[in-house]
Design an enzyme around this catalytic site. Structure first.
Site, PDB file in Angstrom:
ATOM      1  N   PRO A 104       0.833  -1.210   0.000  1.00  8.47           N
ATOM      2  CA  PRO A 104       0.000   0.000   0.000  1.00  8.47           C
ATOM      3  C   PRO A 104       0.864   1.256   0.000  1.00  8.47           C
ATOM      4  O   PRO A 104       1.909   1.300   0.644  1.00  8.47           O
ATOM      5  CB  PRO A 104      -0.794  -0.111   1.305  1.00  8.47           C
ATOM      6  CG  PRO A 104      -0.802  -1.562   1.618  1.00  8.47           C
ATOM      7  CD  PRO A 104       0.517  -2.092   1.112  1.00  8.47           C
ATOM      8  N   LYS A 106       0.516   4.180   1.394  1.00 10.99           N
ATOM      9  CA  LYS A 106       0.695   4.852   2.681  1.00 10.99           C
ATOM     10  C   LYS A 106       1.204   3.909   3.757  1.00 10.99           C
ATOM     11  O   LYS A 106       1.000   4.127   4.931  1.00 10.99           O
ATOM     12  CB  LYS A 106      -0.616   5.491   3.127  1.00 10.99           C
ATOM     13  CG  LYS A 106      -1.055   6.617   2.229  1.00 10.99           C
ATOM     14  CD  LYS A 106      -2.302   7.269   2.746  1.00 10.99           C
ATOM     15  CE  LYS A 106      -2.686   8.417   1.827  1.00 10.99           C
ATOM     16  NZ  LYS A 106      -3.867   9.120   2.310  1.00 10.99           N
ATOM     17  N   CYS A 107       1.894   2.870   3.376  1.00 10.78           N
ATOM     18  CA  CYS A 107       2.402   1.877   4.322  1.00 10.78           C
ATOM     19  C   CYS A 107       3.899   2.078   4.498  1.00 10.78           C
ATOM     20  O   CYS A 107       4.641   2.099   3.520  1.00 10.78           O
ATOM     21  CB  CYS A 107       2.115   0.478   3.778  1.00 10.78           C
ATOM     22  SG  CYS A 107       2.215  -0.815   4.987  1.00 10.78           S
ATOM     23  N   LEU A 108       4.342   2.245   5.738  1.00 13.44           N
ATOM     24  CA  LEU A 108       5.764   2.474   6.009  1.00 13.44           C
ATOM     25  C   LEU A 108       6.570   1.200   5.898  1.00 13.44           C
ATOM     26  O   LEU A 108       6.125   0.138   6.120  1.00 13.44           O
ATOM     27  CB  LEU A 108       5.932   3.054   7.417  1.00 13.44           C
ATOM     28  CG  LEU A 108       5.215   4.370   7.662  1.00 13.44           C
ATOM     29  CD1 LEU A 108       5.378   4.775   9.118  1.00 13.44           C
ATOM     30  CD2 LEU A 108       5.737   5.451   6.751  1.00 13.44           C
TER      31      LEU A 108
END
EC number: 2.8.1.-
Length: 108
Positions: A104, A106-108
């Site tokens: 994703p 917005k996934c760190l």
């Protein structure tokens, strides 16, 4: 990544680079490498994120995943505590990896 005698292309973080390489058997191997034993609850989330990706052409971030799961399955399964119990390193991160989807955005 090698699986059943075949080299499967992944990125540096282990996400599949070709969606068509995914299978439930490969998902089981990815889960094993993530330290997860797949249950029916895991499969429900994995199939849900795959359907989400096919519909919206994006992997859901955690907030989006929680909201969509709540709409589909109710608050019991559509909450972050439930999803983190299944995928302790992050439900969006691990569920999408096991589902053979891109990480994703917005996934760190």
């Amino acid at each position: 990544m090698e699986f059943n005698g075949t080299e499967i292309s992944t990125d540096a973080q282990g996400y599949l680079t070709h969606l068509q390489d995914w299978s439930e058997a490969l998902a089981g191997e990815i889960a094993r490498r993530e330290g997860i034993t797949l249950s029916e609850a895991h499969w429900q989330v994995i199939h849900f994120v795959r359907a989400f990706y096919l519909q919206y052409n994006t992997s859901p971030a955690v907030r989006m995943l929680v909201k969509a799961m709540a709409q589909a399955y109710g608050e019991e399964k559509g909450n972050s505590r439930y999803l983190f119990r299944l995928f302790p390193e992050g439900p969006a991160k691990q569920a999408t990896k096991i589902a053979g989807l891109p990480k994703p955005v917005k996934c760190l």
